[in-house]
Design a protein around this motif. Structure first.
Motif, PDB file in Angstrom:
ATOM      1  N   CYS A  74       0.874  -1.184   0.115  1.00 18.93           N
ATOM      2  CA  CYS A  74      -0.097  -0.040   0.166  1.00 18.93           C
ATOM      3  C   CYS A  74       0.457   1.202  -0.232  1.00 18.93           C
ATOM      4  CB  CYS A  74      -0.832  -0.436   1.324  1.00 18.93           C
ATOM      5  SG  CYS A  74      -1.839  -1.053   1.301  1.00 18.93           S
ATOM      6  N   GLU A  75       0.383   2.697  -0.125  1.00 18.92           N
ATOM      7  CA  GLU A  75       0.896   3.220  -0.056  1.00 18.92           C
ATOM      8  C   GLU A  75       0.879   4.255   0.971  1.00 18.92           C
ATOM      9  OE1 GLU A  75      -0.371   5.608  -3.326  1.00 18.92           O
ATOM     10  OE2 GLU A  75      -0.569   4.905  -4.838  1.00 18.92           O
ATOM     11  N   VAL A  76       2.167   4.386   1.756  1.00 19.55           N
ATOM     12  CA  VAL A  76       1.637   5.173   2.853  1.00 19.55           C
ATOM     13  C   VAL A  76       2.509   6.326   3.281  1.00 19.55           C
ATOM     14  CG1 VAL A  76       2.894   4.901   6.135  1.00 19.55           C
ATOM     15  CG2 VAL A  76       2.577   2.574   3.707  1.00 19.55           C
ATOM     16  N   GLN A  77       1.495   7.436   4.206  1.00 21.33           N
ATOM     17  CA  GLN A  77       1.908   9.161   3.594  1.00 21.33           C
ATOM     18  C   GLN A  77       1.988   9.055   4.843  1.00 21.33           C
ATOM     19  OE1 GLN A  77      -2.470  10.599   1.624  1.00 21.33           O
ATOM     20  NE2 GLN A  77      -0.607  12.310   2.282  1.00 21.33           N
ATOM     21  N   GLN A  78       2.741  10.256   5.768  1.00 17.17           N
ATOM     22  CA  GLN A  78       2.524  11.167   6.639  1.00 17.17           C
ATOM     23  C   GLN A  78       2.116  12.217   6.234  1.00 17.17           C
ATOM     24  OE1 GLN A  78       6.219  11.665   8.953  1.00 17.17           O
ATOM     25  NE2 GLN A  78       5.444  13.397   9.911  1.00 17.17           N
ATOM     26  N   TYR A  79       0.242  12.846   7.183  1.00 17.76           N
ATOM     27  CA  TYR A  79       0.357  13.927   6.840  1.00 17.76           C
ATOM     28  C   TYR A  79       0.218  14.729   7.485  1.00 17.76           C
ATOM     29  CZ  TYR A  79      -3.564  11.949  10.187  1.00 17.76           C
ATOM     30  OH  TYR A  79      -4.328  11.400  10.767  1.00 17.76           O
ATOM     31  N   GLY A  80       0.715  14.835   9.036  1.00 19.01           N
ATOM     32  CA  GLY A  80       0.551  15.597  10.244  1.00 19.01           C
ATOM     33  C   GLY A  80       1.317  15.270  10.903  1.00 19.01           C
ATOM     34  N   GLU A  81       2.108  15.865  12.070  1.00 14.48           N
ATOM     35  CA  GLU A  81       2.672  15.586  13.473  1.00 14.48           C
ATOM     36  C   GLU A  81       1.736  15.988  14.189  1.00 14.48           C
ATOM     37  OE1 GLU A  81       7.122  14.762  13.270  1.00 14.48           O
ATOM     38  OE2 GLU A  81       7.294  17.222  13.919  1.00 14.48           O
ATOM     39  N   LEU A  82       1.717  15.846  15.568  1.00 16.63           N
ATOM     40  CA  LEU A  82       1.610  15.890  17.117  1.00 16.63           C
ATOM     41  C   LEU A  82       2.639  16.479  17.146  1.00 16.63           C
ATOM     42  CD1 LEU A  82      -1.557  14.054  17.240  1.00 16.63           C
ATOM     43  CD2 LEU A  82      -1.952  16.104  16.855  1.00 16.63           C
ATOM     44  N   ASN A  83       2.410  17.534  18.234  1.00 12.52           N
ATOM     45  CA  ASN A  83       3.518  17.916  18.728  1.00 12.52           C
ATOM     46  C   ASN A  83       2.774  18.141  20.761  1.00 12.52           C
ATOM     47  OD1 ASN A  83       5.295  17.936  17.550  1.00 12.52           O
ATOM     48  ND2 ASN A  83       4.550  20.141  16.143  1.00 12.52           N
ATOM     49  N   TYR A  84       3.133  16.981  21.522  1.00 14.66           N
ATOM     50  CA  TYR A  84       2.455  17.692  23.117  1.00 14.66           C
ATOM     51  C   TYR A  84       4.104  17.443  23.656  1.00 14.66           C
ATOM     52  CZ  TYR A  84      -1.974  16.830  21.288  1.00 14.66           C
ATOM     53  OH  TYR A  84      -3.425  17.241  20.692  1.00 14.66           O
ATOM     54  N   GLY A  85       4.741  18.574  24.019  1.00 17.17           N
ATOM     55  CA  GLY A  85       5.744  18.450  24.953  1.00 17.17           C
ATOM     56  C   GLY A  85       6.761  19.025  24.590  1.00 17.17           C
ATOM     57  N   ASP A  86       7.504  17.183  24.621  1.00 18.45           N
ATOM     58  CA  ASP A  86       9.001  16.971  23.774  1.00 18.45           C
ATOM     59  C   ASP A  86       8.474  15.478  22.833  1.00 18.45           C
ATOM     60  OD1 ASP A  86       8.433  15.112  25.783  1.00 18.45           O
ATOM     61  OD2 ASP A  86      10.869  15.054  26.642  1.00 18.45           O
ATOM     62  N   GLU A  87       7.189  15.312  23.136  1.00 19.92           N
ATOM     63  CA  GLU A  87       6.969  14.285  22.712  1.00 19.92           C
ATOM     64  C   GLU A  87       6.061  14.227  20.667  1.00 19.92           C
ATOM     65  OE1 GLU A  87       4.937  10.622  24.624  1.00 19.92           O
ATOM     66  OE2 GLU A  87       4.081  12.503  25.759  1.00 19.92           O
ATOM     67  N   ARG A  88       6.210  13.891  20.268  1.00 20.88           N
ATOM     68  CA  ARG A  88       6.404  14.129  18.450  1.00 20.88           C
ATOM     69  C   ARG A  88       5.451  12.376  17.640  1.00 20.88           C
ATOM     70  NH1 ARG A  88       7.377  17.999  20.464  1.00 20.88           N
ATOM     71  NH2 ARG A  88       9.135  19.562  19.835  1.00 20.88           N
TER      72      ARG A  88
ATOM     73  N   VAL B 114     -10.167   7.707  16.833  1.00 23.41           N
ATOM     74  CA  VAL B 114      -9.982   9.453  17.271  1.00 23.41           C
ATOM     75  C   VAL B 114     -10.130   9.620  18.796  1.00 23.41           C
ATOM     76  CG1 VAL B 114     -11.758  11.085  16.707  1.00 23.41           C
ATOM     77  CG2 VAL B 114     -11.088  10.209  14.398  1.00 23.41           C
ATOM     78  N   HIS B 115     -11.272   8.684  18.865  1.00 23.25           N
ATOM     79  CA  HIS B 115     -10.889   8.500  20.661  1.00 23.25           C
ATOM     80  C   HIS B 115      -9.605   7.022  20.969  1.00 23.25           C
ATOM     81  CE1 HIS B 115     -15.026  10.251  20.758  1.00 23.25           C
ATOM     82  NE2 HIS B 115     -14.322  10.630  21.561  1.00 23.25           N
ATOM     83  N   GLY B 116      -8.527   8.284  21.465  1.00 26.37           N
ATOM     84  CA  GLY B 116      -7.897   6.903  21.913  1.00 26.37           C
ATOM     85  C   GLY B 116      -7.514   4.938  22.630  1.00 26.37           C
TER      86      GLY B 116
ATOM     87  N   CYS C   9      -5.102   5.640  13.425  1.00 24.98           N
ATOM     88  CA  CYS C   9      -4.979   5.830  14.279  1.00 24.98           C
ATOM     89  C   CYS C   9      -5.169   7.546  14.329  1.00 24.98           C
ATOM     90  CB  CYS C   9      -3.973   5.411  15.730  1.00 24.98           C
ATOM     91  SG  CYS C   9      -3.710   5.985  17.112  1.00 24.98           S
ATOM     92  N   VAL C  10      -6.031   8.491  14.003  1.00 22.33           N
ATOM     93  CA  VAL C  10      -6.138   9.994  14.671  1.00 22.33           C
ATOM     94  C   VAL C  10      -5.497  10.960  15.217  1.00 22.33           C
ATOM     95  CG1 VAL C  10      -8.064  11.850  14.140  1.00 22.33           C
ATOM     96  CG2 VAL C  10      -7.997   9.383  12.937  1.00 22.33           C
ATOM     97  N   SER C  11      -5.677   9.776  16.887  1.00 22.29           N
ATOM     98  CA  SER C  11      -4.847  10.464  17.724  1.00 22.29           C
ATOM     99  C   SER C  11      -4.118   9.961  18.941  1.00 22.29           C
ATOM    100  CB  SER C  11      -6.505  10.998  19.030  1.00 22.29           C
ATOM    101  OG  SER C  11      -7.384  11.882  18.184  1.00 22.29           O
ATOM    102  N   PRO C  12      -2.777   9.919  18.372  1.00 25.77           N
ATOM    103  CA  PRO C  12      -2.115   8.934  18.663  1.00 25.77           C
ATOM    104  C   PRO C  12      -1.086   8.937  20.269  1.00 25.77           C
ATOM    105  CG  PRO C  12      -1.386   9.561  17.238  1.00 25.77           C
ATOM    106  CD  PRO C  12      -2.742   9.896  17.042  1.00 25.77           C
TER     107      PRO C  12
END
Length: 302
Positions: free
Chosen positions: A46-60, A83-85, A116-119
C-alpha cells in the motif's frame, strides 16, 4: 453532584484544572510499536503517507494514512479509527481491514485509511487529547484539536469524491466510570449517568439517513458479535433507536468525524469490548466486517 476529583462542582475548568488532569495521564502503550510498526509492514503493498505531526511537550507523533493504488475516476472510501485513542478496536480493526481486505477492493475504490487519528490519546488510553479537548467534537473550521485539523486537511482534496466514510469507535465501561464524569466536571455540569449498551451499534446521520445501508452493516456484524438492544426507553446512550442497533446524530453539526465529507453513506461504528460475550479478536473482526459490508453496499448502490 459532580464527584470527579478535579475541579469545583458547577464551575468549568480553567488552566489549573486542565494542568492537574494532564499531570494524571500516564503512557500505557506504544504508538510506535503497536501502530507505526503495523503500518510499516503494510508499506510493501500500500501507499503510506505522513499527513501531519502532533507535538505535545517533547513528544512527537507522526500522523499516518494508508492508500491503495489509486485510479482516476474511482469513488473514494474513507476509513478512520482511533479518533478516541482509547477505543482500541477502531485502530486495530482499521489496520486489520487493510491487511486482509484492501487488495480485494483494488480497482474498485480508492481507499484512504487513517487508522489512528489520536496517537497521544492511544498511548494514554484516553478520550481527549493532551489539552483536554475531545477530537470527536472538533471537526470544524479553526478546530481546537490538532488531530482533527490534520485529518480535515488530509481529506480536503478528495472531500467531494468520498462515497463512503466509516468511522470506527467503541463504547466502553470507562465511558461511564471515567470519561463522562470527566466531561461533566470539565464543563461545570452535573453528571447524569445514561448506561452502557451491551453490544454493537451504529450512528447514522440524522441529516441524511441511510437506513437500508445501516441495516446491511448490522446484518454483517451480527455474524461476528451481538447487536446492542434498546433500553426500557427504546434508547441507546440516551438517543432513540430508529432501527435495530441504530441511532442518529446530526454528524456535521456536532463536529463529529463521520460528518467531515458529503459522502452519501456515513456511519460510526460502536463496538462494546467490555462485554463478557466478546473478545478483542471479535471486536477487531466486527470492525472489519462493518467496513467490508459498508463498502460492498455502497458499491452495489452507487
Amino acid at each position: 453532584m459532580n464527584t470527579y476529583p478535579i475541579g469545583t462542582p458547577g464551575q468549568p475548568w480553567g488552566e489549573a484544572e486542565r494542568a492537574a488532569w494532564l499531570a494524571l495521564q500516564r503512557r500505557q502503550r506504544s504508538y510506535k510499536e503497536e501502530v507505526l510498526a503495523a503500518i510499516e509492514r503494510l508499506a510493501s503493498r500500500c501507499e503510506v503517507q505522513q499527513y501531519g505531526e502532533l507535538n505535545y511537550g517533547d513528544e512527537r507523533f507522526p500522523l499516518m494514512a494508508i492508500r491503495n493504488h489509486w485510479q482516476e475516476g474511482l469513488p473514494v472510501v474513507l476509513v478512520t479509527g482511533g479518533v478516541h485513542g482509547y477505543e482500541t478496536s477502531g485502530v486495530h480493526g482499521a489496520l486489520q481491514f487493510v491487511e486482509q481486505h484492501a487488495g480485494h477492493y483494488a480497482g474498485r475504490v480508492n481507499l484512504l485509511v487513517a487508522p489512528c487519528v489520536s496517537p497521544w490519546a492511544y498511548e494514554r488510553i484516553q478520550r481527549w487529547n493532551a489539552n483536554a479537548v475531545d477530537p470527536n467534537r472538533s471537526f470544524r473550521e479553526n478546530s481546537p484539536a490538532a488531530e482533527s485539523a490534520a485529518l480535515l486537511q488530509l481529506v480536503a482534496p478528495v472531500r467531494e469524491q468520498v462515497l463512503l466514510h466509516i468511522d470506527l469507535h467503541e463504547t466502553t465501561d470507562t465511558d461511564e466510570s471515567e470519561f463522562r464524569p470527566a466531561l461533566a466536571a470539565r464543563d461545570g455540569k452535573p453528571y447524569e449517568p445514561c448506561g452502557i449498551p451491551d453490544g454493537f451499534y451504529l450512528v447514522d446521520d440524522s441529516e441524511q439517513p441511510q437506513p437500508e445501508f445501516q441495516q446491511a452493516v448490522i446484518a454483517a456484524v451480527e455474524k461476528v458479535t451481538h447487536i446492542a438492544p434498546a433500553d426500557e426507553n427504546n434508547e441507546i446512550i440516551g438517543s432513540p433507536v430508529v432501527a435495530r442497533g441504530v441511532i442518529e446524530y446530526p454528524l456535521t453539526k456536532l463536529g463529529l468525524c463521520a460528518g467531515i465529507t458529503n459522502a452519501r453513506y456515513k456511519t460510526t461504528t460502536e463496538v462494546y469490548p467490555d462485554s463478557p460475550r466478546a473478545t478483542p479478536e471479535q471486536c477487531n473482526a466486527a470492525q472489519v466486517a462493518a467496513v467490508c459490508a459498508a463498502i460492498d453496499y455502497a458499491l452495489a448502490h452507487c
